[in-house]
Scaffold this motif. Sequence first.
Motif, PDB file in Angstrom:
ATOM      1  N   PHE A  78      -2.188 -11.235   6.776  1.00 20.84           N
ATOM      2  CA  PHE A  78      -2.477 -10.034   7.564  1.00 20.84           C
ATOM      3  C   PHE A  78      -1.851  -8.802   6.924  1.00 20.84           C
ATOM      4  O   PHE A  78      -0.969  -8.907   6.075  1.00 20.84           O
ATOM      5  N   GLN A  79      -2.332  -7.650   7.374  1.00 16.41           N
ATOM      6  CA  GLN A  79      -1.883  -6.386   6.779  1.00 16.41           C
ATOM      7  C   GLN A  79      -0.660  -5.851   7.520  1.00 16.41           C
ATOM      8  O   GLN A  79      -0.441  -6.170   8.684  1.00 16.41           O
ATOM      9  N   VAL A  80       0.054  -4.988   6.857  1.00 14.42           N
ATOM     10  CA  VAL A  80       1.316  -4.491   7.413  1.00 14.42           C
ATOM     11  C   VAL A  80       1.096  -3.479   8.539  1.00 14.42           C
ATOM     12  O   VAL A  80       2.024  -3.151   9.273  1.00 14.42           O
ATOM     13  N   ASP A  81      -0.146  -3.011   8.696  1.00 15.32           N
ATOM     14  CA  ASP A  81      -0.339  -1.864   9.601  1.00 15.32           C
ATOM     15  C   ASP A  81      -0.821  -2.223  11.002  1.00 15.32           C
ATOM     16  O   ASP A  81      -1.132  -1.340  11.789  1.00 15.32           O
ATOM     17  N   PRO A 130       8.597   2.665   3.493  1.00 13.02           N
ATOM     18  CA  PRO A 130       7.596   1.597   3.556  1.00 13.02           C
ATOM     19  C   PRO A 130       6.941   1.572   4.937  1.00 13.02           C
ATOM     20  O   PRO A 130       7.622   1.734   5.953  1.00 13.02           O
ATOM     21  N   LYS A 131       5.624   1.349   4.979  1.00 14.22           N
ATOM     22  CA  LYS A 131       4.919   1.413   6.260  1.00 14.22           C
ATOM     23  C   LYS A 131       5.474   0.398   7.265  1.00 14.22           C
ATOM     24  O   LYS A 131       5.523   0.657   8.466  1.00 14.22           O
ATOM     25  N   GLY A 132       5.912  -0.737   6.770  1.00 16.00           N
ATOM     26  CA  GLY A 132       6.432  -1.772   7.663  1.00 16.00           C
ATOM     27  C   GLY A 132       7.672  -1.336   8.427  1.00 16.00           C
ATOM     28  O   GLY A 132       8.036  -1.934   9.439  1.00 16.00           O
ATOM     29  N   ASP A 188      -2.246  -2.416  -7.494  1.00 16.10           N
ATOM     30  CA  ASP A 188      -3.600  -2.844  -7.886  1.00 16.10           C
ATOM     31  C   ASP A 188      -4.455  -3.324  -6.709  1.00 16.10           C
ATOM     32  O   ASP A 188      -5.401  -4.077  -6.892  1.00 16.10           O
ATOM     33  N   GLY A 189      -4.125  -2.878  -5.493  1.00 17.28           N
ATOM     34  CA  GLY A 189      -4.959  -3.205  -4.328  1.00 17.28           C
ATOM     35  C   GLY A 189      -4.511  -4.491  -3.654  1.00 17.28           C
ATOM     36  O   GLY A 189      -3.783  -5.293  -4.245  1.00 17.28           O
ATOM     37  N   HIS A 190      -4.940  -4.686  -2.382  1.00 14.80           N
ATOM     38  CA  HIS A 190      -4.491  -5.921  -1.705  1.00 14.80           C
ATOM     39  C   HIS A 190      -5.064  -7.165  -2.368  1.00 14.80           C
ATOM     40  O   HIS A 190      -4.507  -8.251  -2.256  1.00 14.80           O
ATOM     41  N   GLY A 191      -6.162  -6.996  -3.109  1.00 14.82           N
ATOM     42  CA  GLY A 191      -6.692  -8.141  -3.864  1.00 14.82           C
ATOM     43  C   GLY A 191      -5.727  -8.593  -4.949  1.00 14.82           C
ATOM     44  O   GLY A 191      -5.769  -9.742  -5.402  1.00 14.82           O
ATOM     45  N   ILE A 215       6.124 -11.676   1.723  1.00 10.69           N
ATOM     46  CA  ILE A 215       5.831 -10.248   1.910  1.00 10.69           C
ATOM     47  C   ILE A 215       5.602  -9.623   0.537  1.00 10.69           C
ATOM     48  O   ILE A 215       6.483  -9.658  -0.327  1.00 10.69           O
ATOM     49  N   MET A 216       4.397  -9.088   0.370  1.00 13.16           N
ATOM     50  CA  MET A 216       4.112  -8.442  -0.913  1.00 13.16           C
ATOM     51  C   MET A 216       4.442  -6.953  -0.818  1.00 13.16           C
ATOM     52  O   MET A 216       3.970  -6.256   0.065  1.00 13.16           O
ATOM     53  N   THR A 217       5.263  -6.514  -1.733  1.00 13.52           N
ATOM     54  CA  THR A 217       5.668  -5.105  -1.794  1.00 13.52           C
ATOM     55  C   THR A 217       5.065  -4.478  -3.055  1.00 13.52           C
ATOM     56  O   THR A 217       4.368  -5.149  -3.818  1.00 13.52           O
ATOM     57  N   GLY A 246       0.830  -1.217   0.000  1.00  7.88           N
ATOM     58  CA  GLY A 246       0.000   0.000   0.000  1.00  7.88           C
ATOM     59  C   GLY A 246       0.855   1.255   0.000  1.00  7.88           C
ATOM     60  O   GLY A 246       2.069   1.214   0.228  1.00  7.88           O
ATOM     61  N   GLN A 247       0.208   2.371  -0.254  1.00  9.71           N
ATOM     62  CA  GLN A 247       0.960   3.626  -0.364  1.00  9.71           C
ATOM     63  C   GLN A 247       1.022   4.385   0.950  1.00  9.71           C
ATOM     64  O   GLN A 247       1.829   5.295   1.107  1.00  9.71           O
ATOM     65  N   GLY A 248       0.158   3.987   1.895  1.00  5.85           N
ATOM     66  CA  GLY A 248       0.206   4.599   3.226  1.00  5.85           C
ATOM     67  C   GLY A 248       0.089   6.106   3.214  1.00  5.85           C
ATOM     68  O   GLY A 248       0.698   6.788   4.037  1.00  5.85           O
ATOM     69  N   THR A 249      -0.721   6.631   2.312  1.00  8.53           N
ATOM     70  CA  THR A 249      -0.802   8.096   2.188  1.00  8.53           C
ATOM     71  C   THR A 249      -1.353   8.752   3.457  1.00  8.53           C
ATOM     72  O   THR A 249      -0.901   9.830   3.830  1.00  8.53           O
ATOM     73  N   ARG A 250      -2.299   8.092   4.121  1.00 10.20           N
ATOM     74  CA  ARG A 250      -2.894   8.735   5.301  1.00 10.20           C
ATOM     75  C   ARG A 250      -1.876   8.906   6.418  1.00 10.20           C
ATOM     76  O   ARG A 250      -1.891   9.875   7.142  1.00 10.20           O
ATOM     77  N   LEU A 251      -0.982   7.946   6.574  1.00 13.28           N
ATOM     78  CA  LEU A 251       0.023   8.057   7.640  1.00 13.28           C
ATOM     79  C   LEU A 251       1.065   9.125   7.290  1.00 13.28           C
ATOM     80  O   LEU A 251       1.597   9.813   8.160  1.00 13.28           O
TER      81      LEU A 251
HETATM   82  P1  UTP Z   1      -4.959   0.412   3.117  1.00  8.47           P
HETATM   83  O1  UTP Z   1      -6.319   0.211   2.612  1.00  8.47           O
HETATM   84  O2  UTP Z   1      -4.821   0.944   4.489  1.00  8.47           O
HETATM   85  O3  UTP Z   1      -4.184   1.339   2.073  1.00  8.47           O
HETATM   86  O4  UTP Z   1      -4.181  -0.949   3.000  1.00  8.47           O
HETATM   87  P2  UTP Z   1      -2.747   1.974   2.125  1.00  8.47           P
HETATM   88  O5  UTP Z   1      -2.389   2.230   0.678  1.00  8.47           O
HETATM   89  O6  UTP Z   1      -1.755   1.177   2.904  1.00  8.47           O
HETATM   90  O7  UTP Z   1      -2.929   3.350   2.902  1.00  8.47           O
HETATM   91  P3  UTP Z   1      -3.627   4.706   2.446  1.00  8.47           P
HETATM   92  O8  UTP Z   1      -5.047   4.378   2.132  1.00  8.47           O
HETATM   93  O9  UTP Z   1      -2.864   5.218   1.252  1.00  8.47           O
HETATM   94  O10 UTP Z   1      -3.474   5.589   3.645  1.00  8.47           O
HETATM   95  C1  UTP Z   1      -4.468  -2.028   3.810  1.00  8.47           C
HETATM   96  C2  UTP Z   1      -3.356  -3.060   3.647  1.00  8.47           C
HETATM   97  O11 UTP Z   1      -3.303  -3.514   2.313  1.00  8.47           O
HETATM   98  C3  UTP Z   1      -2.017  -3.307   1.789  1.00  8.47           C
HETATM   99  C4  UTP Z   1      -1.400  -2.210   2.629  1.00  8.47           C
HETATM  100  O12 UTP Z   1       0.015  -2.250   2.569  1.00  8.47           O
HETATM  101  C5  UTP Z   1      -1.960  -2.548   3.989  1.00  8.47           C
HETATM  102  O13 UTP Z   1      -1.247  -3.616   4.569  1.00  8.47           O
HETATM  103  N1  UTP Z   1      -2.139  -2.926   0.375  1.00  8.47           N
HETATM  104  C6  UTP Z   1      -3.018  -1.957  -0.001  1.00  8.47           C
HETATM  105  C7  UTP Z   1      -1.345  -3.543  -0.541  1.00  8.47           C
HETATM  106  O14 UTP Z   1      -0.514  -4.430  -0.184  1.00  8.47           O
HETATM  107  N2  UTP Z   1      -1.457  -3.183  -1.838  1.00  8.47           N
HETATM  108  C8  UTP Z   1      -2.318  -2.232  -2.263  1.00  8.47           C
HETATM  109  O15 UTP Z   1      -2.364  -1.965  -3.473  1.00  8.47           O
HETATM  110  C9  UTP Z   1      -3.128  -1.621  -1.318  1.00  8.47           C
END
Ligand code: UTP
Length: 478
Positions: free
Chosen positions: A241-244, A118-120, A212-215, A155-157, A108-113
């Motif tokens: 599980f998610q990285v956050d 990398p968020k991890g 392309d999303g966690h999917g 770990i998916m990056t 994910g891009q972690g824009t909100r944080l």
């Molecule tokens: P979020 O929905 O919180 O999105 O991802 P994000 O991109 O990390 O954060 P914002 O919305 O920009 O602030 C939930 C989980 O899915 C992963 C993220 O890394 C997190 O673990 N994810 C999200 C991916 O692996 N790939 C993506 O394309 C989107």
Amino acid sequence: MASHALIEKFQQAGQGHVFAFHDELSHEAQRHLVNEASEIDLAEVARLTGSLLGKEGAAGLNLDGLAPAPFEPLPANGGDAEAWARAKQAGEEALRAGRVAAFTVAGGQGTRLGFDGPKGTFPVTPLKQKSLFQVFAEKIHAAGVRYKRPLHWFIMTSHQNHAATVAFFEENSYFGLDKGRVHFFRQGRMPAVDFNGKILMESKGTIALSPDGHGGSLRALERSGALDLMQREGIDTLSYFQVDNPLVRAIDPAFLGWHLIHGSQMSSKMVPKAYAEEKLGHFCVQDGHSVVVEYSDLPMAMQREKTPDGQLRYRAGSIAIHVLDREFIRKMAKSGENPGAGVSLPFHRADKKIPTIDAAGHAVKPGQANGVKFEMFVFDALPFARNPLVIETSRADDFSPVKNADGVDSPQTAREDQLRQFARWLNANGARIQTDASGLPAMSVEVSPMFGYDEDSFAESWRKLSLAPEVTEGLYLS
Ligand code: UTP
């Protein structure tokens, strides 16, 4: 494909503008652009812009026959304690047999944080400032020690954070894990488009591509060879599980066991929503299939509905923790290659402010949403899974995500939730830490996952101490 053939394909698809500045780019920049362009599936983009930008995409959710999904309650909330014990045993057997791997989506891009990196790699623990990756690594390590079978960790990056993620593990010697069992792979990318379906350019020579999303993890697991590696290693079950989320039970034997005993292809954890407006997806059933309905899609009146005993009717909140069957992932990934068949994950649109260029090639920083990103969500695989199962978990021991820089779901709330957990474990074993009404201790303490990663393992280590330590500010148990 030769670049002229590719350019022609883009022109035919009405996307010729992608190469508008091609001729003024250096050779290297041209190669870069051609590489990016060849990643794009133009038919997929056309299909998505047709369906998601048109009327169909704007239509609301079909609510016909929608009902809350059933779930297995925790023993403390009326669940069958013996069945939970059997599940834990089955999960432990699978761990001892080496059938389980951990899987973190970290693309994910972690824009909100708004953290630069990398968020991890974000520091989360209250005393030692361990990063999210270190917390997971230690939990995975501890499970490997406990079940005498070191686990593989996938770990998916993303393209954006891949190199920095790998470098972070290198710099930290993989946090004591066997490097050969930590596997990184990049997820796929999708181009952003404007509201007319035209692919947006980030600069003259760069396409606005985003993860392309966690999917996208399902097809990335397949394309990267991770599923084949799992098969060779005798791994058939993936703990997702998610990285956050630093509180996550990265490896939870009871959850794994429920999944296996039930013959499920995809299982999920729920927590009861704290209040109707809480922003969690809802586990539901519709036409005999499991679905997750997002908080933005379920009408608020329904989110507020109560059962006769006063509980929220749609209370099963999704916290993005799953167990997945390897061959189910393969099936989903393969059917994604045949989108017409209707058994692949759908894309969702997200309207965003996307930095781009104008027709003259000048940079544009939009003040409001100017385009659409396409993302897949992993929970959209649920309707395709055999025997999908939802089990309850305790929020205090499984869920405290770091999403925002401050306020709800922020570093501060995650820190406090960790402190509450450590204080609870200590007090359950005879310590006397003062806490406020919410369970938050006044002092900072920290428990390494190597000492205890859940109540049971903590109690076990505590009992083994020859001398119980004095519980004071700064206590670190490792
Ligand atoms: P979020 O929905 O919180 O999105 O991802 P994000 O991109 O990390 O954060 P914002 O919305 O920009 O602030 C939930 C989980 O899915 C992963 C993220 O890394 C997190 O673990 N994810 C999200 C991916 O692996 N790939 C993506 O394309 C989107």
